[in-house]
Design an enzyme around this catalytic site. Structure first.
Site, PDB file in Angstrom:
ATOM      1  N   ASP A  57      -1.359  15.748  -5.856  1.00 48.58           N
ATOM      2  CA  ASP A  57      -1.504  15.822  -4.409  1.00 48.58           C
ATOM      3  C   ASP A  57      -0.124  15.738  -3.745  1.00 48.58           C
ATOM      4  O   ASP A  57       0.822  15.205  -4.332  1.00 48.58           O
ATOM      5  CB  ASP A  57      -2.367  14.669  -3.890  1.00 48.58           C
ATOM      6  CG  ASP A  57      -3.773  14.732  -4.456  1.00 48.58           C
ATOM      7  OD1 ASP A  57      -4.187  15.833  -4.874  1.00 48.58           O
ATOM      8  OD2 ASP A  57      -4.445  13.692  -4.483  1.00 48.58           O
TER       9      ASP A  57
HETATM   10  N1  URA Z   1      -5.783  11.851  -8.626  1.00 51.79           N
HETATM   11  C1  URA Z   1      -5.563  11.971  -7.302  1.00 51.79           C
HETATM   12  O1  URA Z   1      -6.346  11.514  -6.480  1.00 51.79           O
HETATM   13  N2  URA Z   1      -4.437  12.590  -6.904  1.00 51.79           N
HETATM   14  C2  URA Z   1      -3.537  13.111  -7.764  1.00 51.79           C
HETATM   15  O2  URA Z   1      -2.528  13.677  -7.338  1.00 51.79           O
HETATM   16  C3  URA Z   1      -3.781  12.983  -9.135  1.00 51.79           C
HETATM   17  C4  URA Z   1      -4.918  12.336  -9.549  1.00 51.79           C
END
Ligand code: URA
Length: 236
Positions: A103
């Site tokens: 993310d």
């Molecule tokens: N889980 C999440 O919520 N975000 C990420 O970037 C990776 C795993």
């Protein structure tokens, strides 16, 4: 393959730099000074030297990057900077793309490659390649909540997650999570299922690859031969 293409896919020189080096007589092919940037060569057999250094052909490249906050795991984005923008142009020309997503506000280990087949295998749900994340949440986690996390829990869209490991630190609000799958916003949604909220997330390992302290945030390096081998074994 053309000499200038060979030098660009080897992350050695741009087409312009190759043209300049040819004019300056700084490139040899099998010991003979190259006269043209577009001369044809066999990348597997011909010996190319650029400014006195042997250049080796590598059809696939693997870059390990320490993703900073605010960058998106994409090759292009109209709004936010992408992780590709952290690499020099010589590397972006290689057709690298992120192997899996983090993310925008997740930090840490990202693998970039131009090996589509390997990427596909590493991300395949059948292979259960593990990913470890250092995390922090808003509210302390209880033993029961950690147990639910370990058993796998149901997300808001009805998806039942695979069992995931969670090691909790003494403060009960941070620790390390290990996933063997990679659903969209998975950790955030797992914490939301426990009525909690992620406040910090950093990927610290992906299969055999681990983030080390000598790679600062925003920095990158190519994988070592050993890491490359381990990655190929993981994807078998
Ligand atoms: N889980 C999440 O919520 N975000 C990420 O970037 C990776 C795993």
């Amino acid at each position: 393959m053309r000499l200038d293409k060979f030098l660009s896919v080897s992350a050695t020189a741009t087409r312009k730099e190759t043209a300049r080096a040819v004019r300056a007589g700084q490139i040899t092919v099998n010991g003979i000074t190259a006269k043209r940037a577009d001369m044809a060569l066999d990348p597997e057999k011909d010996a190319v030297c650029y400014c006195g250094n042997a250049v080796f052909y590598k059809p696939f490249r693997y870059v390990l990057l320490n993703k900073p906050d605010g960058y998106v795991s994409a090759t292009e984005d109209g709004r936010d900077p992408t992780v590709l923008e952290l690499l020099p142009p010589l590397y972006t020309d290689l057709g690298l793309f992120p192997c899996g997503r983090l993310d925008k506000h997740t930090l840490g280990l990202m693998l970039l490659t131009n090996n589509g087949e390997l990427s596909h295998r590493l991300l395949s749900p059948r292979r259960h390649v593990s990913k470890r994340y250092a995390f922090r949440v808003k509210f302390p986690l209880t033993v029961e909540e950690c147990e639910r996390f370990r058993e796998g829990l149901v997300l808001e869209d009805g998806y039942e997650t695979k069992p995931a490991d969670i090691e909790l630190a003494e403060d009960k609000k941070s620790g390390v999570i290990t996933l063997v799958e990679g659903k969209y916003h998975q950790i955030k949604r797992m914490m939301e299922a426990l009525h909690n909220q992620i406040t910090y997330l950093e990927r610290i390992s992906f299969g055999p690859l681990a983030l080390s302290e000598d790679l600062p945030r925003g920095a990158w390096r190519e994988l070592t031969e050993e890491e490359e081998k381990m990655l190929l074994i993981t994807a078998e």
